[in-house]
Design a protein around this motif. Sequence first.
Motif, PDB file in Angstrom:
ATOM      1  N   GLU A  76       1.389  -9.957   6.271  1.00 48.07           N
ATOM      2  CA  GLU A  76       1.727  -8.283   6.846  1.00 48.07           C
ATOM      3  C   GLU A  76       0.703  -7.986   5.749  1.00 48.07           C
ATOM      4  O   GLU A  76       0.469  -6.428   6.359  1.00 48.07           O
ATOM      5  CB  GLU A  76       3.027  -7.153   6.164  1.00 48.07           C
ATOM      6  N   ILE A  77      -0.450  -8.148   5.766  1.00 47.83           N
ATOM      7  CA  ILE A  77      -1.927  -7.927   5.320  1.00 47.83           C
ATOM      8  C   ILE A  77      -2.402  -6.497   5.797  1.00 47.83           C
ATOM      9  O   ILE A  77      -3.232  -6.185   5.055  1.00 47.83           O
ATOM     10  CB  ILE A  77      -2.555  -9.004   4.468  1.00 47.83           C
ATOM     11  N   ASP A  78      -2.730  -6.835   7.059  1.00 45.75           N
ATOM     12  CA  ASP A  78      -3.431  -6.269   7.903  1.00 45.75           C
ATOM     13  C   ASP A  78      -2.229  -4.927   8.035  1.00 45.75           C
ATOM     14  O   ASP A  78      -4.013  -4.135   8.776  1.00 45.75           O
ATOM     15  CB  ASP A  78      -3.486  -6.879   9.841  1.00 45.75           C
ATOM     16  N   GLN A  79      -1.889  -4.375   7.689  1.00 44.50           N
ATOM     17  CA  GLN A  79      -1.035  -3.284   7.376  1.00 44.50           C
ATOM     18  C   GLN A  79      -1.191  -2.655   6.314  1.00 44.50           C
ATOM     19  O   GLN A  79      -1.578  -1.115   6.273  1.00 44.50           O
ATOM     20  CB  GLN A  79       0.812  -3.459   7.446  1.00 44.50           C
ATOM     21  N   ILE A  80      -1.772  -3.105   5.906  1.00 43.46           N
ATOM     22  CA  ILE A  80      -2.662  -2.185   4.500  1.00 43.46           C
ATOM     23  C   ILE A  80      -4.075  -2.580   3.976  1.00 43.46           C
ATOM     24  O   ILE A  80      -4.187  -1.502   3.334  1.00 43.46           O
ATOM     25  CB  ILE A  80      -2.106  -3.060   3.369  1.00 43.46           C
ATOM     26  N   ILE A  81      -4.659  -3.004   4.706  1.00 43.90           N
ATOM     27  CA  ILE A  81      -5.753  -3.001   4.061  1.00 43.90           C
ATOM     28  C   ILE A  81      -6.736  -1.889   5.422  1.00 43.90           C
ATOM     29  O   ILE A  81      -5.902  -1.512   6.574  1.00 43.90           O
ATOM     30  CB  ILE A  81      -7.082  -4.448   5.608  1.00 43.90           C
ATOM     31  N   GLY A  82      -7.611  -1.084   4.790  1.00 46.31           N
ATOM     32  CA  GLY A  82      -7.916   0.263   5.286  1.00 46.31           C
ATOM     33  C   GLY A  82      -7.032   1.231   4.640  1.00 46.31           C
ATOM     34  O   GLY A  82      -7.278   2.581   5.196  1.00 46.31           O
ATOM     35  N   ARG A  83      -5.812   1.351   4.080  1.00 48.75           N
ATOM     36  CA  ARG A  83      -5.172   2.412   3.343  1.00 48.75           C
ATOM     37  C   ARG A  83      -5.531   2.390   2.384  1.00 48.75           C
ATOM     38  O   ARG A  83      -6.409   2.086   1.521  1.00 48.75           O
ATOM     39  CB  ARG A  83      -3.224   1.990   3.645  1.00 48.75           C
ATOM     40  N   ASP A  84      -5.125   3.451   1.759  1.00 49.28           N
ATOM     41  CA  ASP A  84      -5.230   4.099   0.313  1.00 49.28           C
ATOM     42  C   ASP A  84      -4.051   3.682  -0.548  1.00 49.28           C
ATOM     43  O   ASP A  84      -3.040   3.906  -0.448  1.00 49.28           O
ATOM     44  CB  ASP A  84      -5.576   5.586   0.294  1.00 49.28           C
ATOM     45  N   ALA A  85      -4.513   3.915  -1.957  1.00 51.74           N
ATOM     46  CA  ALA A  85      -3.474   2.965  -2.914  1.00 51.74           C
ATOM     47  C   ALA A  85      -2.764   4.442  -3.309  1.00 51.74           C
ATOM     48  O   ALA A  85      -3.343   5.285  -3.824  1.00 51.74           O
ATOM     49  CB  ALA A  85      -4.300   2.780  -3.956  1.00 51.74           C
ATOM     50  N   LYS A  86      -1.647   4.331  -3.797  1.00 53.94           N
ATOM     51  CA  LYS A  86      -1.274   5.732  -4.318  1.00 53.94           C
ATOM     52  C   LYS A  86      -1.119   5.660  -5.855  1.00 53.94           C
ATOM     53  O   LYS A  86      -1.052   6.394  -5.846  1.00 53.94           O
ATOM     54  CB  LYS A  86       0.377   5.229  -4.086  1.00 53.94           C
TER      55      LYS A  86
END
Length: 261
Positions: A76-86
């Motif tokens: 699932e790593i591709d789902q979080i790359i490019g997203r921002d951390a909360k």
Amino acid sequence: MKSGVKIALGLLVSLATIAFIFIYDFYIRDRIDSAEVVVVKAGKEILKAETITEDKLAIERRPRESLVEDVVYANEIDQIIGRDAKQDILGNSMISKKMIDFDELVPDESKGEAIRPITSDMIYAKPGSLRRKDIIDIYLVYMDGSTNFQQNGPAKVSSDGQTNEGSNGISGDDEGATNEDKGGNSEDAKTKTEPFLKNVRVVYVKDSSNQEVVSTDEKEDKRLNASSTISDLEVILNEEDFRKLMNEVLGNGAKLYITYQ
């Protein structure tokens, strides 16, 4: 069977058993009782609102009993790359989906963004079906009746300030509406066709007691029934847009006509 053969077979079985136990303890059991998950590399750190990049991530095998809730697995790593951390995520920490801003509801401080309030006394009208995570457009209604509506854009407004809207917050039928219902001066409406602010992210929708307004109907249309009546909104705006909006509201007496996409 000769005694020598029996002894040899016994030794062979014993050695095979010992080898199996060794392999199971040090290889097979670890794979059965563990999973490959995404972690922050040792010595690295991901800060709140920082964009997650591949160079700060690693895949490690961790015991299943130690996995955090909603952990991000290796596939699932591709789902979080490019997203921002909360939130801040320290090095060597497992990453949970709860730590990731999938809805883009975390303000980006580098862009001057912050969560800004829109109070009930600032609002002229808003869809009663508005909910958290919606993307809204904001039009302006001035005290003299002028607006920046499109001529056929705004919905009719009821006495309680709720709009009679379709699925996008805008009415498809304004027949019989007065000039005031349609936003006033038609000439002004023709010349100002764009919202004052577009694509504004809604973080919270609150009622008068500061409780979140949520949908109570879990059937086909989840927007039909609400837990309470909408009063205030909290939205993400950068400093420049918020200053422009407040200048119109406080300086020019404008009220906000809100639609959602």
